[in-house]
Write an enzyme that holds these catalytic residues in place. Structure first.
Site, PDB file in Angstrom:
ATOM      1  N   PRO A   2       0.814  -1.214   0.000  1.00  0.00           N
ATOM      2  CA  PRO A   2       0.000   0.000   0.000  1.00  0.00           C
ATOM      3  C   PRO A   2       0.848   1.264   0.000  1.00  0.00           C
ATOM      4  O   PRO A   2       1.996   1.276   0.448  1.00  0.00           O
ATOM      5  CB  PRO A   2      -0.797  -0.125   1.303  1.00  0.00           C
ATOM      6  CG  PRO A   2       0.052  -0.980   2.175  1.00  0.00           C
ATOM      7  CD  PRO A   2       0.691  -1.972   1.244  1.00  0.00           C
ATOM      8  N   GLU A   3       0.261   2.320  -0.526  1.00  0.00           N
ATOM      9  CA  GLU A   3       0.921   3.619  -0.530  1.00  0.00           C
ATOM     10  C   GLU A   3       0.753   4.290   0.835  1.00  0.00           C
ATOM     11  O   GLU A   3      -0.091   3.908   1.647  1.00  0.00           O
ATOM     12  CB  GLU A   3       0.295   4.503  -1.613  1.00  0.00           C
ATOM     13  CG  GLU A   3       0.111   3.832  -2.952  1.00  0.00           C
ATOM     14  CD  GLU A   3       1.379   3.749  -3.788  1.00  0.00           C
ATOM     15  OE1 GLU A   3       2.206   4.671  -3.720  1.00  0.00           O
ATOM     16  OE2 GLU A   3       1.538   2.749  -4.500  1.00  0.00           O
ATOM     17  N   LYS A  51       4.899   3.385   5.960  1.00  0.00           N
ATOM     18  CA  LYS A  51       3.940   2.312   5.704  1.00  0.00           C
ATOM     19  C   LYS A  51       3.767   1.410   6.924  1.00  0.00           C
ATOM     20  O   LYS A  51       3.236   0.308   6.815  1.00  0.00           O
ATOM     21  CB  LYS A  51       4.389   1.495   4.494  1.00  0.00           C
ATOM     22  CG  LYS A  51       4.480   2.338   3.221  1.00  0.00           C
ATOM     23  CD  LYS A  51       4.914   1.497   2.045  1.00  0.00           C
ATOM     24  CE  LYS A  51       5.045   2.355   0.799  1.00  0.00           C
ATOM     25  NZ  LYS A  51       5.409   1.558  -0.392  1.00  0.00           N
ATOM     26  N   ARG A 250       8.468  -5.043  -9.767  1.00  0.00           N
ATOM     27  CA  ARG A 250       7.171  -4.387  -9.630  1.00  0.00           C
ATOM     28  C   ARG A 250       6.725  -3.827 -10.981  1.00  0.00           C
ATOM     29  O   ARG A 250       7.524  -3.239 -11.712  1.00  0.00           O
ATOM     30  CB  ARG A 250       7.256  -3.258  -8.601  1.00  0.00           C
ATOM     31  CG  ARG A 250       7.476  -3.761  -7.176  1.00  0.00           C
ATOM     32  CD  ARG A 250       7.522  -2.593  -6.208  1.00  0.00           C
ATOM     33  NE  ARG A 250       7.555  -3.046  -4.830  1.00  0.00           N
ATOM     34  CZ  ARG A 250       8.652  -3.320  -4.147  1.00  0.00           C
ATOM     35  NH1 ARG A 250       9.823  -3.182  -4.731  1.00  0.00           N
ATOM     36  NH2 ARG A 250       8.598  -3.714  -2.894  1.00  0.00           N
TER      37      ARG A 250
END
Length: 284
Positions: A2-3, A51, A250
């Site tokens: 997640p950002e 994060k 990614r």
């Protein structure tokens, strides 16, 4: 993964549900903490750090967690059915008289002394959504290895904390550089703008239910997830390829017309020379 804005939203939900309340249920489903009981202790706050989640609990304790790729924290009213996944994926339960926070698939879950939080998050760079944000320090961190690809430098949480794969691609587009451009080759004026642009994007989205980097309704992102659709600026087909430092690849997106620098060869899928402004082929 997640950002930073997603983690910020989740931490705020946890804070609103738990902070200031006494725990009436505590269940940490990892072997090391199987017998740990936090009931009767008050939750002081839930704070995001990059994060990471830091749930500070009365008695000088901090429950540290990280979502990585698949984890999530869900908050339920007492009457609601838990819907975050099967029971065997639950790693943590923190309940009060009216709310229950359930952590699913948490790859990182540890109970620390609050005074030892730096052991978990001390390696992080300035937090884009935190009180420690320092754009000058972030820029120095990013430029310390001028040969490193821009995209990899942005994802390294030791440089600045909070950027994930989506913002990586979007920031590179806004800077007019491919994610494979050595960060030292980024023009000085654009490099100087990088921390401010990154912070502006995350701050603008931390309260939004749908992330938007374009300012356009119905066209939320410039490049991420849009291959092979046309670029919103020049109408060239957006390309995609994997990028990584060897530990994890990614998916990465860019416009071969609007962004300057090395990019994967459309035939071999490996980083090559500077892009051609006339090519409209996509890399899968």
């Amino acid at each position: 993964m997640p950002e930073g804005d997603t983690v910020w939203q989740s931490a705020r939900r946890l804070h609103d549900a738990l902070a200031g309340k006494v725990l009436t249920r505590s269940d940490l489903r990892v072997p090391k903490y199987a017998t740990t009981d936090l009931t009767g202790r008050r939750v002081l706050d839930v704070t995001p750090r990059g994060k990471h989640f830091l749930a500070r609990i009365e008695g000088g304790l901090t429950l540290h967690s990280h979502l990585r790729m698949d984890g999530s924290w869900r908050v339920y009213a007492d009457s609601r059915r838990w819907t975050g996944g099967p029971t065997h994926q639950i790693r943590a339960i923190l309940g009060t008289t009216d709310r229950t926070a359930v952590g699913y698939r948490l790859p990182v879950l540890e109970l620390l002394r609050t005074t030892d939080e730096d052991k978990a998050v001390g390696h992080l760079g300035p937090d884009l959504l935190g009180p420690d944000w320092d754009p000058e320090r972030a820029l120095v961190n990013l430029l310390q290895d001028p040969t490193r690809p821009l995209g990899e430098a942005l994802l390294d949480q030791r440089n600045l904390a909070g950027i994930g794969n989506i913002y990586k691609s979007e920031l590179c587009f806004l800077l007019g550089a491919t994610p494979w451009l050595p960060i030292g080759a980024l023009p000085a004026d654009r490099a100087a703008q990088l921390p401010a642009i990154a912070k502006k994007l995350l701050e603008a989205n931390r309260d939004r239910p749908v992330r938007n980097t374009t300012g356009r309704r119905g066209q939320d992102l410039f490049v991420y997830g849009r291959a092979p659709r046309p670029c919103l600026r020049c109408h060239t087909s957006i390309r995609s390829a994997d990028q990584g430092d060897g530990s994890r690849e990614r998916p990465t997106y860019w416009c071969p017309h609007c962004q300057t620098g090395p990019a994967p060869n459309p035939h071999r899928g490996a980083p090559g020379g500077t892009r051609s402004r006339t090519s409209r082929r996509t890399t899968n």
